[in-house]
Design an enzyme around this catalytic site. Structure first.
Site, PDB file in Angstrom:
ATOM      1  CE  LYS B  98      -2.293  -1.080   3.792  1.00 44.58           C
ATOM      2  NZ  LYS B  98      -1.917  -2.459   4.138  1.00 44.58           N
ATOM      3  CB  CYS B 187      -9.807   1.307  15.856  1.00 44.38           C
ATOM      4  SG  CYS B 187      -8.110   1.260  15.479  1.00 44.38           S
ATOM      5  CG  MET B 188      -6.815   2.776  18.797  1.00 41.92           C
ATOM      6  SD  MET B 188      -7.557   4.365  19.187  1.00 41.92           S
ATOM      7  CE  MET B 188      -8.109   4.535  20.738  1.00 41.92           C
ATOM      8  CG  MET B 354      -8.396  -4.138  14.913  1.00 44.12           C
ATOM      9  SD  MET B 354      -8.552  -2.878  16.158  1.00 44.12           S
ATOM     10  CE  MET B 354      -7.168  -1.847  15.749  1.00 44.12           C
ATOM     11  N   GLY B 391      -4.464   0.767  14.362  1.00 39.70           N
ATOM     12  CA  GLY B 391      -4.898   0.569  12.990  1.00 39.70           C
ATOM     13  C   GLY B 391      -4.764   1.764  12.066  1.00 39.70           C
ATOM     14  CD  GLN B 392      -8.629   5.020  12.003  1.00 40.93           C
ATOM     15  OE1 GLN B 392      -9.069   5.686  11.101  1.00 40.93           O
ATOM     16  NE2 GLN B 392      -9.190   5.000  13.195  1.00 40.93           N
TER      17      GLN B 392
END
Lengths: 229, 766
Positions: B98, B187-188, B354, B391-392
């Site tokens: 990516k 997410c977290m 996750m 995740g982000q």
């Protein structure tokens, strides 16, 4: 006696140079205007040459043929010699690359290839295969530029590559192997890898110590610059 | 004439015999040689230089996941022509596919270029003034009629720190509502509540570089081969350099990560607290605990009252491996082996994401992983650390640190604490009592409040809740019931379809700002491109909204640099102190890890460790200073089965996740041709045995049905799925698997349980 090609070439080059020097001295001492008057033929074994023609032949060999031969042999020797790791290590700016490659604790691509014997010999050349005698002209120019910079000490550490590394060096061995083909990303990026738009290192990490490590004064610099044993 | 008498043949005997002509000839020859050499060299320099395809390399950060890889962006004639991993950044030059495709991100099709307002059911182009005027009017009307808690902000771990900070300040200190939340809740949130309850402060104690020193990797609920590939590559490099290194992967599926691990424990979904408790049992049963570490640094608690080690050991008695192996789906032998390796390895690093966080017991699971490190002393040394992956790209820095969540305030403060509110009121120079004492709506409850009309207007930025919330159909409908404003970079998303106003946003290097990745590292992304059409940065939109709502005097910092300077000043009043991380330093350095209180501080790689962390008392060695007694807390966390236990009606477990080539709901990555090609449409992965029993073959269409909804999609049989488990990736809007995902969440973290849903599967007849 078990001579390698490299040693034979070196011997041949030395003999050429010696012969060239001897013949040059001889030519320098020759009085061409006197040869005409003495005018004796020289016995060449298979034929007899007039003395003047012989002297001219010697002069040709001394001033043109042998120097050209010496240059050719020297180039050949250089291009073949630098296939070997120690050829690369003879310039001290390359020591960090070579020392790191031989460091079993290093995780760089070069070190992993070396440690795992993925490449049996001439490890530098295997991944940088464009600089040998059969390599491309651009690599030759780059090589001569390096030589000029190195011998004139007009370079700054850390050195940086100017030309883009050709993925072919990686793909030559890896493409087509089951492990390579099993990775989906290799299929995704196939076109970009083949056309060099995307470098293999993006996913596989550093090939050599970083420029920060190779900067004089860094924590790793002294270790990376240790003289080869 | 003899040659001796010819002066031309006379050899010079002394320097005075050399003629002027000979000197000039020699000098000329030397000059010619030098000239030729210099010309050749100069020619070579020019010719070699001309091969460059890039005019300028700029340092930036990848747009996608929480690894936050440093990238070098190659620009030519105003275009991004190349992207490489930054060898000097923490990722040491490694990206994933990516990241390698980032040049294409700057050219994706379908960019939103104009504000849009819904008129007669259709979104039509409008001017910024019209759109923002309408948004401000609707917000003001709602605040006036129903109070400040009738409006909300739903942000993202992909907004820049300056944007999340500004939104948080505008809503909490300006509008006076704590209805500020965002997708990091999905997410977290459990990782954050886990860290806060254990150490008193959020964010991981360790760093990515710990992977270079660990001997034992315990990956649980993390498919990092696909989701954080540069980190998994680092783990593999560690193993390649030290073949004795062991990797354990705990995951119901045989993921790519599991394939590359030494030991795979395929637990039954929803049961892994049994594994963690059983490992703790073995550690104490076999005397593998680090008693001196426990005595110095650990306190026990049952969640409400202090407990002691004896109580903890009594609690663990019911989790002996032999007692739990059946329900867990992993043999007692394997549990004992892994517990032994975890405790006795020279350095153990746990990594999770996750699979642990998106669970109804998410906080307990996080507590328990930290516990295993605390009772074995596997913390605070290089390679020994618990580490939650995120995740982000800016969930940690932008949202957790700025407190842009409904229960939180900046720098680790919470709205429920009057002293914390007072501190922030003083720092923000607003009157006492400005900040509401009422905890705002967390993600799921915010959409429930939109559903029943308690929230009347909501601003959604940089996220796609229409696709990411569980029970997705329910919350898509909820958005219809509210004045929903969405700022987005691309046209058309599941969220926009339910929005009243859509605002075009700048993407990645079209705006400048700071992101904070998973290891407390702040990094700067520069502005290198102009946003398309009328697109603006989210910061500009927030400043505009503040001005229109009459809070212009509160939101005085209006450029990324000014906001950052305000925020780092605010941070200096907390233990998150990063006052020393200036824009000037971020421009030069490869990101900095907080705490970093002064401009000459190098940043903190390992928190709570003397010598690294500036807040540790001299001579303490390790000090968990986030808690009042400077000790970390070990909790007695009983296992409770997920509400989604399988039954006769719903006999299979549905679990969801990411794939390597796609990020989140695919709004960005699926627009890149190569990445789209690589993944195609998302499918349901079934174990071949389950498939045979159901009469399903690869390529068949199946209906996956839960109590919350049903999804129809294509089936694919694979051994990667554990017996009884079905998996689908959530990137594909066409499948939209979240429509079937259970609407349960952890009561502490409020994070939904995306990983466990009981479903039935049936073949759809053509």
């Amino acid at each position: 006696m078990n001579l390698e090609l490299r040693q034979i070439v070196m011997l041949l080059g030395t003999l050429t140079c010696l012969l060239g020097v001897i013949l040059s001295i001889r030519t320098a001492r020759t009085r061409f205007d006197r040869i005409e008057t003495s005018g004796q033929d020289v016995n060449m074994g298979i034929t007899r040459l007039p003395a003047l023609a012989f002297a001219k032949l010697v002069a040709f060999a001394a001033l043109i043929a042998l120097p050209a031969g010496a240059v050719f042999i020297a180039n050949y020797h250089t291009f073949e010699g630098v296939h070997e790791v120690r050829g690369c290590a003879s310039c001290h700016v390359m020591l960090p690359m070579v020392n790191d490659m031989r460091d079993p604790n290093s995780g760089t691509l070069a070190a992993r290839h070396y440690k795992n014997r993925w490449i049996a010999e001439d490890q530098c050349y295997h991944c940088h295969s464009d600089y040998g005698l059969a390599g491309n002209l651009e690599a030759k120019m780059t090589g001569f530029r390096h030589l000029a910079r190195y011998t004139s000490r007009t370079y700054h550490e850390p050195i940086e590559a100017r030309v883009r590394f050709d993925n072919k060096n990686c793909l030559n061995c890896h493409a087509g192997t089951p492990r390579f083909e099993a990775v989906q990303s290799h299929k995704t990026a196939h076109e970009r890898l083949v056309s060099n738009q995307m470098i293999c290192l993006n996913c596989h990490g550093q090939a050599h110590p970083t420029s920060a490590q190779r900067t004089p004064g860094s924590n790793d610099y002294a270790r990376l610059m240790e003289k080869m044993k | 004439m003899s040659s001796e008498s010819d002066p031309r043949h006379k050899r010079p005997q002394t320097f005075s015999d050399i003629t002027r002509r000979e000197v000039l000839l020699t000098l000329g020859g030397v000059a010619a040689a030098v000239g030729a050499g210099a010309a050749t060299w100069g020619g070579l320099e020019l010719m070699v230089r001309s091969r460059q395809t890039v005019e300028r390399w700029n340092k930036a950060v990848c747009r996608f996941c929480g690894t936050g890889c440093g990238v070098m962006i190659g620009m030519k004639e105003g275009r991004v022509v190349d992207v490489r991993g930054d060898e000097l950044a923490h990722n040491k030059g490694v990206l994933c596919i990516k990241g390698s495709m980032l040049p294409e991100l700057t050219r994706i099709g379908g960019r939103l270029t104009s504000p849009k307002i819904r008129r007669r059911g259709k979104l039509v182009d409008a001017s910024w003034d019209e759109a923002m005027g309408l948004v401000a009017a609707k917000f003001a009307e709602s605040i006036h009629q129903s109070g400040p808690d009738s409006v909300a902000f739903y942000g993202s771990g992909q907004l820049l720190t300056e944007e999340s900070y500004t939104a948080n300040k505008l809503f909490k200190a300006g509008i006076r509502t704590n209805n500020v939340d965002g997708n990091p809740r999905l997410c977290m949130a459990s990782a954050a509540t886990g860290y806060i309850s254990t150490y008193g402060k959020d964010e991981p104690p360790g760093c990515y570089a710990d992977a270079d020193y660990a001997h034992f990797f315990f990956l649980i609920g993390a498919n990092s081969y696909e989701c954080h590939q540069p980190i998994f590559e680092r783990i593999r490099q560690r193993k390649r350099a030290n073949p004795d290194t062991l990797i354990v992967c705990v995951d119901p599926r045989r993921t790519k990560t599991a394939e590359h691990s030494d030991i795979h424990l395929p637990v039954i979904p929803g049961t892994d607290l049994l594994l963690l408790n059983a490992m703790a049992f073995v550690i104490f049963d076999q005397g593998l605990q680090n008693q001196s570490f426990i005595d110095r640094h650990v306190r026990f608690s049952d969640g409400e009252h202090d407990a002691d080690q004896a109580a903890f050991r009594r609690f663990l008695q019911s989790y002996a491996p032999e007692k739990v192996e059946q329900e867990l789906g992993v043999s007692a032998t394997d549990i004992r082996r892994v517990a032994y390796l975890f405790a006795t390895s020279p350095a153990t690093m746990s990594l999770w994401t996750m699979g642990i966080n998106q669970r109804t017991q998410g906080t307990s699971l996080n507590n328990m992983i930290n516990t295993l490190h605390l009772v074995t002393g596997q913390i605070g040394r290089p390679g020994a650390t618990p580490f939650s992956l995120t995740g982000q790209p800016n969930a940690c820095g932008g949202v957790r640190d700025t407190g842009a969540l409904s229960h939180a305030l900046p720098g680790g403060r919470v709205v429920a604490n009057p002293q914390h509110r007072r501190e922030m009121e003083q720092i923000w120079k607003v009157p006492e009592g400005t900040i509401s004492d009422k905890v705002g709506f967390d993600a799921v409850n915010l959409f429930r409040a939109m559903e029943d009309g308690r929230v009347k207007a909501a601003l959604i930025m940089c996220t796609n809740p229409g696709a990411t919330l569980p029970a997705a159909a329910r919350y898509q409908a909820a958005m219809e019931n509210c004045f929903t404003v969405v700022s987005d970079v691309v046209e058309d998303s599941e969220t926009q379809r339910h929005a009243q106003v859509v605002l075009p946003a700048a993407l990645w290097i079209e705006k400048e700002g700071v992101t904070g990745q998973g290891e407390r590292r702040y990094q700067l992304t520069p502005k290198l491109l102009t946003p398309p059409g009328q697109a603006r940065s989210d910061l500009e939109m927030l400043v505009d909204l503040a001005e229109r709502l009459g809070h212009g005097k509160l939101i005085t910092a209006r450029t990324p640099r000014a906001v950052w300077d305000e925020w780092r000043e605010v941070s200096s009043h907390s233990l998150y102190n990063f006052k020393g991380i200036t824009y000037d330093r971020l421009e030069k350095e490869r990101g900095l890890q907080w705490p970093c209180p002064t401009e000459d501080h190098p940043g903190t790689a390992r928190r709570y460790v003397e010598g690294d962390d500036p807040f540790v008392t001299k001579g303490a060695g390790i000090e968990f200073y986030g808690n009042h007694d400077k000790k970390a807390v070990v909790y007695l966390r009983p296992y409770t089965p997920s509400p989604e236990k399988t039954s006769m009606e719903y006999p299979l477990y549905l679990t969801t996740g990411r794939v390597l080539e796609q990020f989140h709901t695919g709004t960005l990555t699926d627009r890149i041709a190569e990445l789209h090609e690589a993944t195609g449409d998302a499918m349901f992965d079934l174990n071949p045995e389950d498939a045979r029993r159901l009469g399903v073959q690869t390529g068949d269409r199946i209906e996956v049905k839960s109590k919350y909804g049903s999804v129809t999609g294509e089936a694919r049989t694979t051994e990667a799925s554990r017996l009884g488990v079905i998996f689908a990736a959530f990137y594909d809007w066409k499948l939209l698997v979240n429509r079937a995902v259970a609407d349960n969440y952890d009561v502490t973290s409020k994070e939904p349980e995306f990983k466990v849903t009981a479903v039935s599967v049936s073949k759809v007849m053509a």
